[in-house]
Design a protein around this motif. Structure first.
Motif, short mmCIF file in Angstrom:
data_model
loop_
_atom_site.label_atom_id
_atom_site.label_comp_id
_atom_site.label_asym_id
_atom_site.label_seq_id
_atom_site.Cartn_x
_atom_site.Cartn_y
_atom_site.Cartn_z
N UNK A 25 0.86 -1.18 0.00
CA UNK A 25 0.00 0.00 0.00
C UNK A 25 0.90 1.24 0.00
N UNK A 26 0.37 2.36 -0.53
CA UNK A 26 1.19 3.58 -0.55
C UNK A 26 1.59 4.03 0.85
N UNK A 27 0.76 3.70 1.85
CA UNK A 27 1.12 4.05 3.24
C UNK A 27 2.42 3.36 3.64
N UNK A 28 2.65 2.14 3.14
CA UNK A 28 3.92 1.46 3.45
C UNK A 28 5.10 2.28 2.96
N UNK A 29 4.96 2.85 1.75
CA UNK A 29 6.07 3.63 1.18
C UNK A 29 6.33 4.86 2.04
N UNK A 30 5.24 5.51 2.51
CA UNK A 30 5.41 6.67 3.38
C UNK A 30 6.08 6.28 4.69
N UNK A 31 5.70 5.11 5.24
CA UNK A 31 6.30 4.67 6.50
C UNK A 31 7.77 4.29 6.31
N UNK A 32 8.08 3.67 5.17
CA UNK A 32 9.47 3.27 4.90
C UNK A 32 10.37 4.50 4.90
N UNK A 34 9.66 7.32 6.35
CA UNK A 34 9.33 8.12 7.56
C UNK A 34 8.74 9.49 7.21
N UNK A 35 7.90 9.52 6.16
CA UNK A 35 7.27 10.79 5.76
C UNK A 35 6.36 11.34 6.85
N UNK A 36 5.84 10.45 7.71
CA UNK A 36 4.89 10.91 8.72
C UNK A 36 5.55 11.06 10.09
N UNK A 38 6.69 8.89 12.17
CA UNK A 38 6.31 7.93 13.22
C UNK A 38 7.05 6.61 13.12
N UNK A 39 7.89 6.46 12.08
CA UNK A 39 8.52 5.15 11.86
C UNK A 39 9.69 4.93 12.80
N UNK A 40 9.83 3.69 13.26
CA UNK A 40 10.99 3.30 14.06
C UNK A 40 11.67 2.15 13.32
N UNK A 41 13.00 2.19 13.28
CA UNK A 41 13.74 1.17 12.53
C UNK A 41 14.50 0.27 13.50
N UNK A 99 1.46 -1.79 11.24
CA UNK A 99 2.91 -1.61 11.06
C UNK A 99 3.37 -0.24 11.54
N UNK A 100 2.70 0.29 12.57
CA UNK A 100 3.18 1.53 13.20
C UNK A 100 3.59 1.16 14.63
N UNK A 101 4.87 1.30 14.93
CA UNK A 101 5.45 0.88 16.21
C UNK A 101 5.25 -0.61 16.45
N UNK A 102 4.98 -1.36 15.39
CA UNK A 102 4.84 -2.80 15.46
C UNK A 102 5.41 -3.36 14.16
N UNK A 103 5.66 -4.67 14.17
CA UNK A 103 6.18 -5.32 12.97
C UNK A 103 5.03 -5.81 12.10
N UNK A 104 5.03 -5.39 10.84
CA UNK A 104 3.92 -5.67 9.94
C UNK A 104 4.10 -6.92 9.10
#
Ligand SMILES: [Zn+2]
Ligand SMILES: [Zn+2]
Length: 319
Positions: A25-32, A34-36, A38-41, A99-104
């Motif tokens: 999903x496009x949201x995955x690309x934004x999370x990858x 960190x456009x928002x 909120x992503x943790x690696x 997949x926000x602060x969790x593993x998707x």
């Protein structure tokens, strides 16, 4: 190198899913990227998941090991607030994204609260159903919320991962469907998906011709447009609903909203009962995502292709 993690003990209300498919999903690309913010690696994207129940917590009663299930954007909520008790868990302030602060779901396994793990109807193929878990519910919910029915005239802006499913659902609800796209070469596909009319949104003349004809315009694109033209396209009391996110703030004149009692709104995924209803409708009416399959190990190649807008219409990873 694959990333390994220890998920710990399975909680009493949780389910572990052995993943067979996961849509991109496009949201995955934004999370990858960190456009928002909120992503943790390290980070595992993925929230259009289908698989089989591998294990259930002690308190889980309604799901059994081996059952085919799906998991979408949301994997938990507080269960007690006004919105949860009204069956609108997607509006819970304590909502947890899969997949926000969790593993998707670009993985072998994923866990979620059992309330958000949805059985998949037998009639749906896993690869065609995976994108329904986020992309599908994202467009289904506003069509239902705004009462689309056989008297409705609906515009779908953008024929991509979301739009190609939206056209099918709008058609199932009996609406007269107009597809808007900047790619003239998508006309044939839009009509094959169920659109009655096609408007090339690069042609301002064609856009002006639809003025005052639509009850609902659902926009799925992540680009800026002259939104005033789409407000003009609405009939009195019509609604312009955003499920795609244009990069710039909306700039519209208030007068057409006032004079025509028109509404601008948005919509965000759906609750578990809405997901169940959407999957049931998809199963009975043959709504399916058109997908390109990639092996899970080729997730990076698939992401590149999605970024380049080369996938028709949804990429799905398979284990
Ligand atoms: Zn999504
Ligand atoms: Zn809640």
């Amino acid at each position: 190198m694959p990333y390994h993690y220890d998920p710990g003990t399975l909680g009493p209300h949780d389910v572990e899913i052995a993943i067979t498919h996961c849509g991109i999903c496009h949201s995955d690309l934004h999370l990858i990227s960190n456009d928002w913010g909120v992503s943790q690696y390290p980070f595992i994207p993925g929230h259009e998941i289908i698989g089989t129940v591998a294990d259930v917590g002690d308190a889980v009663r309604l799901l059994a090991v081996g059952q085919r299930v799906g998991l979408g954007w949301q994997s938990n909520s507080c269960g007690e607030c006004e919105w949860c008790s009204r069956g609108l868990e997607n509006l819970c302030p304590a909502s947890e994204g899969t997949c926000v602060h969790r593993n998707g779901g670009y993985a072998d396994s994923v866990r979620a609260n059992a309330r958000f793990v949805i059985p998949i109807p037998d009639a749906l193929k896993s690869e065609a159903a995976a994108p329904l878990l986020c992309g599908g519910i994202t467009v289904y919910n506003p069509l239902r919320a705004h009462g689309v029915n056989p008297s409705s005239r609906v515009g779908i802006v953008g024929i991509g991962g979301l739009g190609h499913i939206a056209i099918q659902f709008a058609r199932v609800f009996g609406a007269e469907v107009t597809a808007f796209s900047t790619s003239a070469n998508k006309e044939e596909e839009a009509r094959a998906l169920g659109a009655h009319h096609f408007v090339n949104s690069r042609e301002s003349k064609a856009l002006k011709e639809v003025a005052g004809t639509l009850d609902l315009v659902l926009t799925t694109i992540n680009a800026d447009q002259d939104w005033g033209i789409y407000i003009q396209a609405l009939r009195p009391t019509g609604t312009l609903c955003f499920v795609g996110v244009p990069p710039s703030p909306l700039s519209v004149h208030a007068f057409p909203l006032i004079s025509g009692h028109k509404t601008i709104t948005g919509s965000n995924t759906g609750s578990p009962w809405q997901l169940k209803e959407m999957l049931d409708v998809a199963a009975r009416h043959g709504v399916k995502a058109q997908v390109e399959l990639f092996p899970m190990a080729k997730a990076n190649d698939a992401i590149d292709k999605v970024k380049k807008n080369k996938v028709r219409y949804r990429a799905v990873l398979a284990n």
